[in-house]
Motif scaffolding. Sequence first.
Motif, mmCIF file in Angstrom:
data_model
loop_
_atom_site.group_PDB
_atom_site.id
_atom_site.type_symbol
_atom_site.label_atom_id
_atom_site.label_comp_id
_atom_site.label_asym_id
_atom_site.label_seq_id
_atom_site.Cartn_x
_atom_site.Cartn_y
_atom_site.Cartn_z
ATOM 1 N N GLU A 88 0.828 -1.210 0.000
ATOM 2 C CA GLU A 88 0.000 0.000 0.000
ATOM 3 C C GLU A 88 0.860 1.257 0.000
ATOM 4 N N GLN A 89 1.908 1.262 0.816
ATOM 5 C CA GLN A 89 2.808 2.412 0.862
ATOM 6 C C GLN A 89 3.471 2.637 -0.490
ATOM 7 N N GLU A 90 3.860 1.535 -1.128
ATOM 8 C CA GLU A 90 4.479 1.677 -2.456
ATOM 9 C C GLU A 90 3.469 2.246 -3.458
ATOM 10 N N ARG A 91 2.209 1.787 -3.368
ATOM 11 C CA ARG A 91 1.196 2.299 -4.292
ATOM 12 C C ARG A 91 0.956 3.786 -4.079
ATOM 13 N N GLN A 92 0.801 4.200 -2.795
ATOM 14 C CA GLN A 92 0.604 5.619 -2.494
ATOM 15 C C GLN A 92 1.804 6.455 -2.935
ATOM 16 N N PHE A 93 2.993 5.889 -2.742
ATOM 17 C CA PHE A 93 4.201 6.610 -3.162
ATOM 18 C C PHE A 93 4.200 6.824 -4.669
ATOM 19 N N ARG A 94 3.772 5.783 -5.411
ATOM 20 C CA ARG A 94 3.726 5.924 -6.874
ATOM 21 C C ARG A 94 2.677 6.971 -7.285
ATOM 22 N N GLU A 95 1.485 6.955 -6.589
ATOM 23 C CA GLU A 95 0.446 7.939 -6.924
ATOM 24 C C GLU A 95 0.913 9.359 -6.640
ATOM 25 N N ARG A 96 1.580 9.542 -5.481
ATOM 26 C CA ARG A 96 2.072 10.879 -5.150
ATOM 27 C C ARG A 96 3.127 11.346 -6.138
ATOM 28 N N ASN A 97 3.956 10.414 -6.530
ATOM 29 C CA ASN A 97 4.974 10.792 -7.522
ATOM 30 C C ASN A 97 4.311 11.202 -8.833
ATOM 31 N N GLY A 98 3.227 10.447 -9.217
ATOM 32 C CA GLY A 98 2.513 10.796 -10.450
ATOM 33 C C GLY A 98 1.854 12.166 -10.346
ATOM 34 N N GLU A 99 1.208 12.459 -9.187
ATOM 35 C CA GLU A 99 0.561 13.755 -9.001
ATOM 36 C C GLU A 99 1.581 14.888 -9.017
ATOM 37 N N LEU A 100 2.688 14.652 -8.331
ATOM 38 C CA LEU A 100 3.753 15.674 -8.331
ATOM 39 C C LEU A 100 4.275 15.927 -9.728
ATOM 40 N N SER A 101 4.374 14.856 -10.508
ATOM 41 C CA SER A 101 4.843 15.024 -11.890
ATOM 42 C C SER A 101 3.845 15.862 -12.691
ATOM 43 N N LYS A 102 2.526 15.571 -12.483
ATOM 44 C CA LYS A 102 1.506 16.362 -13.188
ATOM 45 C C LYS A 102 1.579 17.828 -12.789
ATOM 46 N N GLN A 103 1.681 18.091 -11.460
ATOM 47 C CA GLN A 103 1.767 19.474 -11.000
ATOM 48 C C GLN A 103 3.004 20.170 -11.547
ATOM 49 N N GLU A 104 4.078 19.427 -11.595
ATOM 50 C CA GLU A 104 5.308 20.017 -12.155
ATOM 51 C C GLU A 104 5.110 20.375 -13.615
ATOM 52 N N ASN A 105 4.399 19.497 -14.350
ATOM 53 C CA ASN A 105 4.140 19.785 -15.772
ATOM 54 C C ASN A 105 3.254 21.021 -15.916
ATOM 55 N N ARG A 106 2.198 21.104 -15.044
ATOM 56 C CA ARG A 106 1.326 22.266 -15.116
ATOM 57 C C ARG A 106 2.090 23.550 -14.795
ATOM 58 N N MET A 107 2.947 23.494 -13.774
ATOM 59 C CA MET A 107 3.728 24.671 -13.424
ATOM 60 C C MET A 107 4.637 25.087 -14.578
ATOM 61 N N ASN A 108 5.199 24.088 -15.221
ATOM 62 C CA ASN A 108 6.055 24.406 -16.370
ATOM 63 C C ASN A 108 5.239 25.069 -17.484
#
Length: 536
Positions: A88-108
């Motif tokens: 579960e922790q690994e899954r949440q970590f992957r989701e957070r990484n994906g969300e952070l990547s999306k936010q980073e793309n939007r900021m860019n």
Amino acid sequence: MLNALLFFLADSTPSWVHILIPIIVGVLCLVGGGAIGVLVYRHNRNKKVGSAQEQANSIIDFAKDEAKTLKKEAIQEAREEAQKIKNEQERQFRERNGELSKQENRMNQKEEALDKKEELLLHKLDRIDVQQKELIGQQNELTKRKQELDKSEQKIQAELERVAGLSREEAKQTLVDEMVADARKEAATLVRKIKNEAKASGEQKAREIISTAIQRCASDQVSETTVTTVPLPNDEMKGRLIGREGRNIRALENATGVELIIDDTPEVVILSGFDPVRRQIARITIEKLLADGRIHPARIEEMVEKVKRDMDVTIKDEGEGASFDTGVFGLHPELIKLLGRLKFRTSYGQNVLKHSVEVSYIAGIMASELGLDVALAKRGALLHDIGKAVDQEIEGTHMQIGADLAKKYKESKEVVNCIASHHGDVEPMTVEAVIVAAADAVSGARPGARRESLENYVKRLEKLEEIANSFQGVQKSYAVQAGREIRIIVKPEEVNDETTVLLANEIARKIESELEYPGQIKVNVIRETRSVDFAK
């Protein structure tokens, strides 16, 4: 063997020994039996202790095996739970990484858009600077041209003043005077045209509505004001009403608050008082006393109290009857009582309750013909003179008193405005308020509906002519048709045909603001030029 021994001893010993031997044998048997019992008990106990020890060892071995099994199962479950948590922790970590990547793309993307906007703004600023420089150049050019035009205008103005022989201010004033005169002439022509058009279409319709309303309802009128006459069967009753040393008449006057006038008029007693309800109570009391025959102070007081109670019921019935007849329901009980009191109130010789009912009918008919709120018009019309029920007890105009009473008993603000504005003291807020005022005027202006004293009548006519004569250009004025019309003759050399329209309107407005009158007054302005010559 024991038996043989005993038998031998029994044969060879004395008799007391024979008695003692069984006792000894019994004791020995008891001791032997007890010893045997103890041995047997010890043997059984040792067997039970051994069996219990074996069972305890068996239970301990089973418990140890069970504990090992449970320990293995618990370890296995803990490992599985730890694995689940880890997954579960690994899954949440992957989701957070994906969300952070999306936010980073939007900021860019936002940064890129801001960079583009910044470039566009800089480009626009450059263009604005260029345009501003161009505008400054154009403004300077316009300033130069304006200066040149001002100089040319001054030269032309000086030349015009020299040619015309007038200064600039004089020429402006002349032009303004001509424009004002033309505007007044055009305004008078326009007013006449509008009035003619309004008369052609509206006057006929208004006459139809008013005539329909008058024809469909007409109330009876009364003429009593401050006195009431009570007929007597004979003049002897006057003495009984007066009583010994005047005690009966004093009791009547004190109990009713009405003055009794007993004079030489045959078989009549006059009741004088400004409160119509008190006069009515006094009249009924005297009639009942005459019918009963017992006339003395105690009986008078008793009869007055009884008549007052009956009068309260009559007043309530009259108010409810007026409400029912006009279709105005939901009135406060106190307003019903006040309406009933109007039964005994008159105004210019007109019964106020009947007048209020008539106004309600007329207002309802007018509102219906014009497509307005019939219920509001009838309610405001029925209550428009409610203040007259208590105007002798409370200071103020009956319009203001009535409006305050309506507010007190939770009537709507539209009804309150109908009451307050029906004589023009307050501006009407609704068309229904105007309808109520018109219906009130129609009811009071009907021929024979009202009467007024000669003194007030003469004062009103004089005031009417005084208002008309106060205007410039009026030669003479005459109040005719009992003050329903004012005919004004103007000086033809001072007032032209177009100005007569404005003069009639101004006189009518001044009459409305300064004079109180029932109905309406026709303002008739007459202008004529006569040329006279003689043939010799």
